[in-house]
Write a protein that holds these residues in place. Structure first.
Motif, PDB file in Angstrom:
ATOM      1  N   TYR A  14       0.850  -1.191   0.000  1.00 46.68           N
ATOM      2  CA  TYR A  14       0.000   0.000   0.000  1.00 46.68           C
ATOM      3  C   TYR A  14       0.880   1.234   0.000  1.00 46.68           C
ATOM      4  N   THR A  15       0.285   2.394   0.021  1.00 49.95           N
ATOM      5  CA  THR A  15       1.048   3.637   0.116  1.00 49.95           C
ATOM      6  C   THR A  15       0.685   4.361   1.401  1.00 49.95           C
ATOM      7  N   TRP A  16       1.666   4.971   2.042  1.00 43.80           N
ATOM      8  CA  TRP A  16       1.423   5.634   3.316  1.00 43.80           C
ATOM      9  C   TRP A  16       0.558   6.885   3.140  1.00 43.80           C
ATOM     10  N   GLY A  17       0.740   7.579   2.022  1.00 40.64           N
ATOM     11  CA  GLY A  17       0.051   8.857   1.838  1.00 40.64           C
ATOM     12  C   GLY A  17      -1.264   8.722   1.108  1.00 40.64           C
ATOM     13  N   ASP A  18      -1.692   9.813   0.493  1.00 41.29           N
ATOM     14  CA  ASP A  18      -2.964   9.862  -0.229  1.00 41.29           C
ATOM     15  C   ASP A  18      -2.922   8.877  -1.389  1.00 41.29           C
ATOM     16  N   PRO A  19      -3.853   7.914  -1.461  1.00 40.38           N
ATOM     17  CA  PRO A  19      -3.779   6.890  -2.512  1.00 40.38           C
ATOM     18  C   PRO A  19      -4.417   7.303  -3.834  1.00 40.38           C
ATOM     19  N   LEU A  20      -5.163   8.405  -3.851  1.00 39.81           N
ATOM     20  CA  LEU A  20      -5.980   8.735  -5.015  1.00 39.81           C
ATOM     21  C   LEU A  20      -5.294   9.750  -5.931  1.00 39.81           C
ATOM     22  N   TYR A  21      -5.745   9.756  -7.186  1.00 38.71           N
ATOM     23  CA  TYR A  21      -5.329  10.763  -8.164  1.00 38.71           C
ATOM     24  C   TYR A  21      -6.501  11.726  -8.333  1.00 38.71           C
ATOM     25  N   HIS A  22      -6.275  13.000  -8.007  1.00 39.03           N
ATOM     26  CA  HIS A  22      -7.387  13.947  -7.920  1.00 39.03           C
ATOM     27  C   HIS A  22      -7.537  14.863  -9.128  1.00 39.03           C
ATOM     28  N   GLU A  23      -6.553  14.877 -10.036  1.00 38.46           N
ATOM     29  CA  GLU A  23      -6.554  15.879 -11.098  1.00 38.46           C
ATOM     30  C   GLU A  23      -7.723  15.735 -12.066  1.00 38.46           C
ATOM     31  N   LEU A  24      -8.298  14.545 -12.158  1.00 36.60           N
ATOM     32  CA  LEU A  24      -9.420  14.319 -13.075  1.00 36.60           C
ATOM     33  C   LEU A  24     -10.754  14.266 -12.344  1.00 36.60           C
ATOM     34  N   SER A  25     -10.764  14.708 -11.090  1.00 35.01           N
ATOM     35  CA  SER A  25     -11.995  14.723 -10.292  1.00 35.01           C
ATOM     36  C   SER A  25     -12.489  16.146 -10.114  1.00 35.01           C
ATOM     37  N   GLY A  26     -13.800  16.294  -9.982  1.00 35.05           N
ATOM     38  CA  GLY A  26     -14.367  17.595  -9.677  1.00 35.05           C
ATOM     39  C   GLY A  26     -14.127  17.958  -8.223  1.00 35.05           C
ATOM     40  N   PRO A  27     -14.161  19.255  -7.880  1.00 35.10           N
ATOM     41  CA  PRO A  27     -13.900  19.678  -6.495  1.00 35.10           C
ATOM     42  C   PRO A  27     -14.797  18.982  -5.477  1.00 35.10           C
ATOM     43  N   GLN A  28     -16.037  18.709  -5.880  1.00 29.15           N
ATOM     44  CA  GLN A  28     -16.973  18.085  -4.958  1.00 29.15           C
ATOM     45  C   GLN A  28     -16.670  16.611  -4.724  1.00 29.15           C
ATOM     46  N   ASP A  29     -15.825  16.019  -5.587  1.00 28.32           N
ATOM     47  CA  ASP A  29     -15.537  14.588  -5.485  1.00 28.32           C
ATOM     48  C   ASP A  29     -14.198  14.300  -4.817  1.00 28.32           C
ATOM     49  N   ILE A  30     -13.467  15.335  -4.445  1.00 26.13           N
ATOM     50  CA  ILE A  30     -12.114  15.138  -3.929  1.00 26.13           C
ATOM     51  C   ILE A  30     -12.130  14.960  -2.414  1.00 26.13           C
TER      52      ILE A  30
END
Length: 692
Positions: free
Chosen positions: A53-69
């Protein structure tokens, strides 16, 4: 949330060098998470799983809308209880433990099945992270820990808005038969012919972006993942409650790698994040190291386990992320021990008492010893790209992604299959004693650099092609030292004598004038655009407005370029430098969508532009006192010296220091001395020097 005094979990020393701690999850699906640690010995073959796993934030947010982050902290401020005492873990690990606490034998959207073991090994919990000697010891045996696990459980993070659609795209791609990957696809993801040729249902544009977001989750770019997946006997992947097949992930990534889909998806995803981004001839068309194809890289490395060496591993590691830069070496050492080519006199082990510069130097010494040559120099990036400033000049900065392609390729060609052997005839031996500051080398001091042209960025962004032409215009003799023409040496050097992955021949020679023509077209377009900006801007600029200065400067560049082209096309009538009328005709064809010649012209230009990009990125053209032409690292200076060093298959540019020692500037392609020519001949003497 503060931990009450005296209630923090305290680790007891491990009883032996082969001892590990294993975690048992005692709680159910709801918090608080309760667990217990027990000690086991690898020699007793305990049954357990490992978590990747990864210790930090696992998600990629650049393709998400502000409401989905939803951003995840990498701070260890989430409390669980272990044997009745408090342990602090990261948020992503807490989410993983919660998921593993639930019944994971069924899947909400994936195709996998998983029944977990009673015990699981997790680095953040099973290693006393504050105990450096223990950390060193456990990290050194991580390959054995992951290899002995029944299953490596990959935790990609919680489900997000992209997950369901991404899994659907992944399943479609993984179903494509291998023989369909060889077809040539239209350069448009929205073209129905793409899906007809591949035999899969149409994929909506948003679904492609969902899949790109999935493949750019943090886990796919984590350096420790390489080893964890490399040695795994079985792999199961969790994305939220979805249990996925590793084979689906790696196979779908292979489809991206072996077709145009990876490049097309890269362009689509990059444009979605940055609408002003425009793909150009200087943009990489292979997207080496991008997370879109990392699963394929992982699986490919697993299949080639016996042919891996430390040099290859260090090259791969530069495309991944690490919270601690030393892990770009330490995370790969276990894989080196799995390889049958492990035959080195100098060993390196994880030791966090050493700083990053020391670790990288030790790794470079180990590579030189293992490979028994100095071709590691080809991995050293230009000084302007280095992040660590105190590294010896001959040691690559493994903390940065390579900005240039090694002249002989990466990874290097197999023994006896390389294009060049500039030091043929010179004998090299591995230094007897390691020195973290100085490297003894021996070779031929060949020539001194007296003139050089613009960098790739200056040629592309500032339209300074005239500096290339000027270097040819200043060439003082009619024949090249090896008997060819100056223009022949010129065009071959600019593409390191390589076209479409092979020795450049008549096809490359015929395509090269297009390189000149398209650079002129880019210059004309930039000039016209700047004139339009000034013409239609309100209020009208008045001198000395910056736009007016830029226009004057660009107009001068245009005039100088035209004059240089006219002069050289008259002086050299071999067609390498086309005359101005021919250039304008090429530009006219390129802009005419109805022209039957356009398709061939575009194809040839793409090939010559890619050859130039691969050869010239991060480098610049130079001429020596003896009128040899070459390319080397862009940070070169007048007075730098071309050397042919024993143990290095390509020439090297070095700089003399005030103390009499030397520093490495970079590897070089020098036309006419790539296969031992500088070594042979009367009066050639080698020198022994020290590199700092």
């Amino acid at each position: 949330m503060a931990v009450p005094p005296g209630q923090t979990y305290g680790y007891s020393p491990l009883p032996s060098e082969t001892s590990i701690r294993l975690l048992q999850i005692l709680s159910g699906a709801d918090e608080p998470i309760r667990c217990s640690l027990e000690v086991a010995d690898l020699g007793d073959e305990p049954l357990y799983d490992c978590l990747s796993y990864t210790w930090g934030d696992p998600l990629y947010h650049e393709l998400s809308g502000p409401q989905d982050i939803r951003r995840t902290s990498n701070e260890r401020n989430n409390l669980i209880t272990c044997d009745g005492l408090v342990l602090c873990i990261t948020e992503n690990l807490r989410e993983a433990l919660l998921q593993l606490s639930r019944d994971a034998s069924s899947s909400a959207a994936g195709r996998g099945q998983y029944q977990r073991q009673r015990l699981i090994w997790i680095d953040a919990v099973c290693i006393d992270q504050g105990n450096v000697p223990e950390r060193n010891s456990q990290v050194a045996m991580m390959n054995k820990i992951y290899q002995a696990a029944k299953t490596v459980v990959v935790w990609l993070g919680i489900e997000d808005v992209h997950t369901r659609a991404a899994i659907e795209v992944m399943n479609r791609l993984s179903s494509i038969p291998p023989e369909k990957l060889k077809v040539e696809l239209p350069p448009d993801l929205d073209d129905s012919e793409v899906y007809r040729a591949l035999g899969i249902p149409y994929v909506e544009p948003q679904q492609w972006l969902d899949y790109a977001a999935f493949l750019q989750r943090s886990w796919f770019s984590r350096v420790w993942v390489i080893q964890e997946i490399f040695v795994a006997r079985n792999i199961v992947v969790f994305c939220g409650s979805n249990v996925l097949l590793w084979s689906d992930i790696s196979t779908s990534s292979q489809v991206l790698r072996e077709t145009q889909l990876g490049e097309l998806l890269t362009s689509v995803a990059t444009t979605a994040v940055n609408p002003s981004w425009v793909k150009s001839s200087e943009t990489s068309t292979t997207y080496v190291g991008n997370t879109l194809t990392n699963p394929f890289i992982f699986e490919n490395m697993r299949k080639k386990a016996t042919s891996l060496n430390l040099e290859k591993l260090l090259v791969y590691g530069r495309y991944f992320n690490a919270a601690d830069d030393r892990d770009r070496v330490f995370a790969l050492l276990g894989m080196r021990e799995q390889s049958l080519v492990h035959r080195v006199p100098y060993h390196i082990q994880p030791d966090y008492n050493f700083n990053t510069q020391q670790v990288y130097t030790k790794a470079s010494w180990a590579t030189i010893c293992e490979m028994a040559d100095l071709n590691l120099f080809s991995l050293v990036e230009d000084a302007s790209f280095r992040r660590l400033q105190n590294l010896p000049s001959w040691v690559p900065d493994y903390s940065v992604t390579p900005q240039t392609h090694p002249l002989s390729g990466s990874p290097r060609a197999a023994a006896g299959e390389g294009r060049w052997n500039a030091s043929d005839g010179l004998r090299w031996e591995v230094p007897v004693q390691m020195n973290l500051l100085l490297l003894p080398v021996e070779g031929i001091r060949f020539d001194t650099i007296i003139e050089f042209a613009a960098t790739a960025a200056e040629i592309t962004d500032l339209h300074q092609m005239e500096t290339l032409l000027d270097l040819l215009a200043h060439y003082p003799q009619s024949r090249y030292p090896n008997g060819g023409t100056p223009t022949e040496a010129f065009w071959r050097t600019l593409i390191k004598d390589t076209f479409r992955g092979r020795l450049a021949g008549e096809e490359a020679r015929g395509a090269f004038p297009l390189f000149i023509a398209l650079r002129v077209w880019e210059l004309k377009e930039a000039l016209g655009s700047l004139r339009d900006v000034i013409k239609y801007s309100e209020p009208k600029p008045s001198p000395p407005d910056q736009l007016t200065k830029d226009l004057t400067k660009l107009s001068d560049v245009y005039s100088q370029t035209k004059a240089a082209v006219s002069d050289l096309s008259t002086r050299y009538t071999d067609g390498i430098i086309p005359d101005w009328n021919t250039i304008e005709r090429m530009i006219e064809i390129g802009q005419d969508e109805d022209s039957p010649e356009k398709k061939d012209l575009d194809r040839d230009y793409d090939h010559i532009a890619e050859s130039f990009r691969v050869a010239y990125s991060g480098r610049r053209l130079f001429r020596t006192e003896r009128n040899y032409i070459g390319i080397t690292a862009q940070s070169l200076q007048e007075g730098d010296t071309v050397w042919v060093l024993a143990g290095a298959t390509v020439p090297t540019v070095l700089r003399r220091l005030q103390n009499g020692n030397w520093k490495l500037v970079g590897e070089a392609y020098v036309h006419g001395i790539m296969n031992g020519e500088a070594v042979r001949g009367d009066g050639v003497k080698s020198e022994q020097i020290l590199l700092e």
